[in-house]
Write a protein that holds these residues in place. Structure first.
Motif, mmCIF file in Angstrom:
data_model
loop_
_atom_site.group_PDB
_atom_site.id
_atom_site.type_symbol
_atom_site.label_atom_id
_atom_site.label_comp_id
_atom_site.label_asym_id
_atom_site.label_seq_id
_atom_site.Cartn_x
_atom_site.Cartn_y
_atom_site.Cartn_z
ATOM 1 N N PHE A 177 0.802 -1.218 0.000
ATOM 2 C CA PHE A 177 0.000 0.000 0.000
ATOM 3 C C PHE A 177 0.837 1.271 0.000
ATOM 4 N N ASN A 178 2.128 1.151 0.262
ATOM 5 C CA ASN A 178 2.925 2.354 0.467
ATOM 6 C C ASN A 178 4.209 2.449 -0.356
ATOM 7 N N ARG A 220 9.008 -0.670 -7.172
ATOM 8 C CA ARG A 220 8.933 0.385 -6.163
ATOM 9 C C ARG A 220 8.131 1.584 -6.664
ATOM 10 N N TYR A 221 7.427 2.215 -5.719
ATOM 11 C CA TYR A 221 6.691 3.455 -5.982
ATOM 12 C C TYR A 221 6.592 4.200 -4.663
ATOM 13 N N THR A 222 6.115 5.429 -4.690
ATOM 14 C CA THR A 222 6.091 6.234 -3.478
ATOM 15 C C THR A 222 4.747 6.124 -2.764
ATOM 16 N N LEU A 246 -4.265 1.157 -5.251
ATOM 17 C CA LEU A 246 -4.232 -0.138 -4.588
ATOM 18 C C LEU A 246 -5.007 -0.109 -3.272
ATOM 19 N N ARG A 247 -4.913 0.992 -2.547
ATOM 20 C CA ARG A 247 -5.695 1.115 -1.316
ATOM 21 C C ARG A 247 -7.184 1.079 -1.627
ATOM 22 N N GLY A 248 -7.573 1.680 -2.763
ATOM 23 C CA GLY A 248 -8.968 1.672 -3.156
ATOM 24 C C GLY A 248 -9.451 0.297 -3.573
ATOM 25 N N SER A 308 -8.850 -4.869 3.453
ATOM 26 C CA SER A 308 -7.578 -5.228 4.081
ATOM 27 C C SER A 308 -6.776 -3.989 4.466
ATOM 28 N N TYR A 309 -6.880 -2.909 3.686
ATOM 29 C CA TYR A 309 -6.177 -1.665 4.026
ATOM 30 C C TYR A 309 -6.706 -1.094 5.338
ATOM 31 N N ALA A 310 -8.040 -1.120 5.514
ATOM 32 C CA ALA A 310 -8.638 -0.607 6.744
ATOM 33 C C ALA A 310 -8.195 -1.438 7.948
ATOM 34 N N TYR A 311 -8.125 -2.759 7.754
ATOM 35 C CA TYR A 311 -7.719 -3.641 8.854
ATOM 36 C C TYR A 311 -6.266 -3.377 9.250
ATOM 37 N N ILE A 312 -5.370 -3.340 8.257
ATOM 38 C CA ILE A 312 -3.949 -3.138 8.558
ATOM 39 C C ILE A 312 -3.722 -1.760 9.163
#
Length: 284
Positions: free
Chosen positions: A20-21, A82-84, A93-95, A100-104
């Motif tokens: 995600f990051n 890699r990306y920022t 990707l978060r969308g 799973s993004y909300a959980y992590i």
């Protein structure tokens, strides 16, 4: 429209905080696709810009081949995409993986400040990103496998024979009992699972990891099959770390006798006391 080359596959990445990051690394057992399909493999220390297509939209990222310290083992290169953190791709990707993004993110808030401890997803939250090569050596297609896709797979294969499931992964056997929507999701996952096994077959030159033989060699053929160490009908684990490449003879024997696999020693232990160690291993 970007088309894939024979639906070639690079990597199935389980969703995590890094995805995600920052990006993700491509393990050694998957790098064979780069060298055989995606043109000239970048050398150690090199970096190049690549295009990643997600849901029909193009995003820029970097493909790096970095040297790693020898103390981490014999694998001296680590390939990364890699990306920022604030890039359009990271946000996309978060969308795609909101659950799973909300959980992590929630678990991150509960950690001590500055902690880099890995946060595993519960089984019912696990989601994946698949990476496929295309006709261009600087372009890849990303495909999402969400928690709903995994639920459909779990419900569909419940009670099925492991041998039948593995035949689907190895030989594209279709399941005619699934409904249309289920079939679309299952075909997507089955295609990915088959490519994971195909990559491992290439890695081992279609030789059996147990006996080392290339079956069919004198006939100008090669017959190798992917076997799941922990049966996929129960674990739903089709990662490379849960697969080995075996000849048809050993595959049949394993399913007939159901020996115990000792991961620490890489040995199959049969009920009669016979032990058989893997003679080939580059990924476990």
């Amino acid at each position: 429209m970007i088309k894939t080359i024979s639906d070639e596959y690079v990597y199935k990445k389980e969703v995590d905080w890094s995805l995600f990051n920052y990006g993700f690394a491509i393990p050694i057992e998957h790098q064979v696709v780069f060298s055989q399909v995606a043109g000239r493999f970048i050398q150690r220390g090199e970096s190049k810009v690549v295009n990643l297509y997600l849901n029909g939209k193009s995003y820029k990222a970097k493909l790096n081949n970095n040297r790693i310290d020898k103390k981490f083992g014999p694998h001296t290169d680590i390939v990364q995409i890699r990306y920022t953190q604030n890039s359009d791709l990271a946000q996309a990707l978060r969308g795609c993986f909101q659950r799973s993004y909300a959980y992590i993110s929630k678990m991150k808030q509960l950690q001590e400040k500055g902690s880099k401890k890995h946060i595993p997803l519960p089984d019912n939250y696990k989601e994946y990103l698949a990476v496929y090569t295309t006709e261009y050596d600087d372009t890849y297609v990303l495909e999402t496998i969400g928690s709903l896709d995994m639920e459909v797979l779990r419900d569909t294969i419940s009670g099925q024979s492991e041998r039948i499931m593995e035949a689907q992964f190895n030989f594209d056997v279709e399941d005619d009992t699934a409904g249309l929507k289920e079939k679309e999701q299952i075909v997507k996952i089955r295609k990915l699972n088959k490519k994971i096994g195909d990559n491992l077959k290439r890695l081992y030159g279609y030789r059996c990891q147990i006996c080392g033989r290339l079956i069919g060699e004198k006939y100008g053929s090669h017959v190798a099959e992917a076997h799941h160490i922990d049966y996929s009908v129960k674990s739903l684990n089709n990662d490379a770390s849960n697969q080995i490449i075996v000849c048809p003879n050993h595959h049949s024997i394993i399913h007939d006798v159901d020996p115990v696999f000792d991961r620490g020693r890489l040995i199959y232990i049969y009920s009669n006391g016979f032990e058989e160690k893997l003679v080939l291993n580059q990924h476990l």
